[in-house]
Every structure is written in structure tokens, then in C-alpha cells.
Design an enzyme around this catalytic site. Structure first.
Site, PDB file in Angstrom:
ATOM      1  CE1 TYR A 146      -2.496  -4.688  -7.921  1.00 13.95           C
ATOM      2  CE2 TYR A 146      -1.127  -6.649  -7.934  1.00 13.95           C
ATOM      3  CZ  TYR A 146      -2.359  -6.046  -7.755  1.00 13.95           C
ATOM      4  OH  TYR A 146      -3.443  -6.795  -7.409  1.00 13.95           O
ATOM      5  CE  LYS A 178      -6.982  -7.984  -8.907  1.00 10.53           C
ATOM      6  NZ  LYS A 178      -6.172  -7.992  -7.765  1.00 10.53           N
TER       7      LYS A 178
HETATM    8  P1  FBP Z   1      -5.386 -11.300  -3.504  1.00 10.87           P
HETATM    9  O1  FBP Z   1      -6.736 -10.770  -3.145  1.00 10.87           O
HETATM   10  O2  FBP Z   1      -5.225 -12.718  -3.076  1.00 10.87           O
HETATM   11  O3  FBP Z   1      -4.275 -10.390  -3.031  1.00 10.87           O
HETATM   12  O4  FBP Z   1      -5.335 -11.317  -5.090  1.00 10.87           O
HETATM   13  C1  FBP Z   1      -5.152 -10.151  -5.835  1.00 10.87           C
HETATM   14  C2  FBP Z   1      -3.930 -10.254  -6.709  1.00 10.87           C
HETATM   15  O5  FBP Z   1      -3.795  -9.133  -7.525  1.00 10.87           O
HETATM   16  C3  FBP Z   1      -3.902 -11.492  -7.591  1.00 10.87           C
HETATM   17  O6  FBP Z   1      -4.593 -11.282  -8.784  1.00 10.87           O
HETATM   18  C4  FBP Z   1      -2.433 -11.720  -7.759  1.00 10.87           C
HETATM   19  O7  FBP Z   1      -2.103 -13.038  -7.912  1.00 10.87           O
HETATM   20  C5  FBP Z   1      -1.864 -11.245  -6.474  1.00 10.87           C
HETATM   21  O8  FBP Z   1      -2.759 -10.341  -5.913  1.00 10.87           O
HETATM   22  C6  FBP Z   1      -0.520 -10.601  -6.675  1.00 10.87           C
HETATM   23  O9  FBP Z   1      -0.027 -10.221  -5.443  1.00 10.87           O
HETATM   24  P2  FBP Z   1       1.417  -9.607  -5.247  1.00 10.87           P
HETATM   25  O10 FBP Z   1       1.846  -9.004  -6.543  1.00 10.87           O
HETATM   26  O11 FBP Z   1       1.206  -8.590  -4.174  1.00 10.87           O
HETATM   27  O12 FBP Z   1       2.285 -10.711  -4.815  1.00 10.87           O
END
Ligand code: FBP
Length: 254
Positions: A146, A178
Site C-alpha cells: 500500500y 495485494k
Molecule cells: P477491503 O476490501 O474492505 O478494503 O479490505 C481490504 C483491506 O486491505 C483490509 O485487509 C484492511 O483492513 C483494509 O483494506 C485497509 O484499508 P485502508 O488501509 O485503505 O484503510
């Protein structure tokens, strides 16, 4: 050495149900009376025939029984809350070891790296140690890649930064990454190419206005080489989680 992903995939595709949002976002933001209950999510994962359910260790310990549950468990090894100051430079510390995850019945482990954050190096180091340990146990490692932090502010969803994050996943030894989809198929094709032999799954994001929007994103990423999805809110915030799971499953496997 390439790790065997057959326990957490079907026909080479991944359909993971993510449920670590209680820690990441807190109950107020994401949950209802229904989906605040981890048991209900585990039931969706089982009945919806997901190829993995993602829990933090505490939920795994209290709700997941490897002797009873058929859906493979993916234990998220690090995490953070939404409450801390300085979230513009996020760091999610490791909270669970590979060994602990194996004791809980994990078929794979996951770890978030905030690519571009001031603490990126620390997370890369933690990830590398996890990767080494997991390889010893032949356990697949999924990296949440991310882009976050001042260095990438405003560019988190650009082709350049997403592909960089994907490449970093490959170079660090992730078995699956992911990563968010920025809505541009050509960009995502480049992201998949950047990840090389590391499989790429789309992270879901907030619930879209319509199911069609979400399912169209899934079709898009698959058409350019993604290996599946790791999603949460778009499934368990739906009015009928099993129905959307079936629709998702059809797209992924048939
Ligand atoms: P979602 O499909 O609900 O977005 O989940 C994916 C995810 O990666 C979760 O594992 C994690 O809790 C969340 O998104 C984190 O989202 P962010 O960092 O954008 O707040």
C-alpha cells in the site's frame, strides 16, 4: 524456491475474504450489528467458498477451529489502528509470529508494507524476516503493498507508484501481493507485469455504490492478469453477502 499456493487458491485463482478492518478502521466506521460478529464473517467465508479468510490472531484464536473450519486461514501478522497521530507516515508493527500463526492453523500469512512511508525500511526488514521464516515452513506470504506517506502523497494511485510497489513485492520475495486497483486497466496490466512471477490480487476498498461497479473492477483486473481478489467491505457490507460471493465466485472460477 516457489511456494505451493494450491491450499489457498482454486484453479490458480484467489478469493480471499478480508476481515481485519476492526483493527484498521474501528467498529464505528465499518460495522453493523450483523457484521461486527466475526462468526458471521467466518460463516460467509465458509458458505461463500472463499479460498481464504483473513483474520488478526485474536479473532483466529477465538473463532477459527482448524479441525472444523474448511476455509483456509490467513493470519495477518501486522496491523495498526486509525487513531494514532502521524498517520501520514504510517507504520504497522508485527504483532504475531509465523510460528504463532501456524499454531492457529494458518495456511498463509499476510503483512502490510506502506510503500513510501518514512518507516518503509522497518517494514521491509520485518517482512523479510517473516518471509525467511515462512519459507522454512513452506507457508505462502501475502504482502499488502500500500503506497502511503508524504513521499508518495497524491501519487498513491499512479501507475508509476503502484508498479513500484508491486515490483518491491516481487523483489522482497512475496508469493502474492495485494494491491489497490486505480480503475485503469492498462495501468494494472503494468502493475501485474512489474510483479513478475509474484501473483497479484486486487484489494477491495470501500463498498462501491452498486455491485456491478465492484464486479466490473474484478473483471477488469482478471482480464489483465490478476490472480484474484482479497476483499472485505464489498462482501460483508452487502445486503446479501452470500449472493455477491456467488457472483464473485462465478467471475473468478467459471
Ligand atoms: P477491503 O476490501 O474492505 O478494503 O479490505 C481490504 C483491506 O486491505 C483490509 O485487509 C484492511 O483492513 C483494509 O483494506 C485497509 O484499508 P485502508 O488501509 O485503505 O484503510
Amino acid at each position: 524456491m516457489e511456494v505451493d499456493l494450491s491450499k489457498i487458491t482454486k484453479n490458480g485463482r484467489a478469493m480471499f475474504l478480508a476481515y481485519d478492518q476492526g483493527m484498521e478502521h474501528g467498529p464505528e466506521q465499518d460495522f453493523t450489528d450483523e457484521n461486527i460478529d466475526p462468526q458471521k464473517i467466518l460463516d460467509i467465508a465458509e458458505k461463500g467458498q472463499f479460498t481464504g479468510v483473513i483474520f488478526q490472531k485474536g479473532i483466529a484464536e477465538k473463532y477459527y477451529n482448524p479441525k472444523v473450519n474448511r476455509v483456509p486461514l490467513i493470519v495477518k501478522l501486522n496491523g495498526k489502528t486509525d487513531l494514532r497521530e502521524g498517520l501520514d507516515e504510517p507504520y504497522a508493527p508485527q504483532l504475531c509470529s509465523v510460528e504463532e500463526a501456524i499454531e492457529l492453523g494458518a495456511a498463509a500469512v499476510g503483512y502490510t508494507i506502506y510503500v513510501g512511508s518514512q518507516f518503509e525500511g522497518k517494514m521491509m526488514q520485518e517482512f523479510s524476516a517473516i518471509e525467511q521464516e515462512a519459507e522454512r515452513h513452506k507457508l505462502p506470504v501475502i504482502a499488502w503493498m500500500y503506497p502511503r506517506g508524504k513521499a508518495v502523497a497524491g501519487k498513491e494511485n499512479s501507475r508509476e507508484i503502484l508498479a513500484y510497489a508491486a515490483r518491491l513485492g516481487l523483489e522482497l520475495g512475496a508469493d502474492i501481493i495485494k494491491i489497490p486497483y486505480n480503475g485503469n486497466k492498462e495501468d494494472f496490466e503494468w502493475v501485474v507485469k512489474a510483479a513478475g512471477k509474484t501473483k497479484v490480487v486486487m484489494s477491495g476498498g470501500p463498498k462501491t455504490e452498486t455491485r456491478e461497479e465492484f464486479l466490473a473492477m474484478v473483471k477488469d483486473v482478471l482480464s489483465v492478469g490478476a490472480a484474484g481478489v482479497a476483499v472485505g467491505r464489498n462482501i460483508w457490507q452487502d445486503d446479501n453477502p452470500l449472493e455477491i460471493s456467488q457472483q464473485l465466485s462465478k467471475i473468478l472460477f467459471f
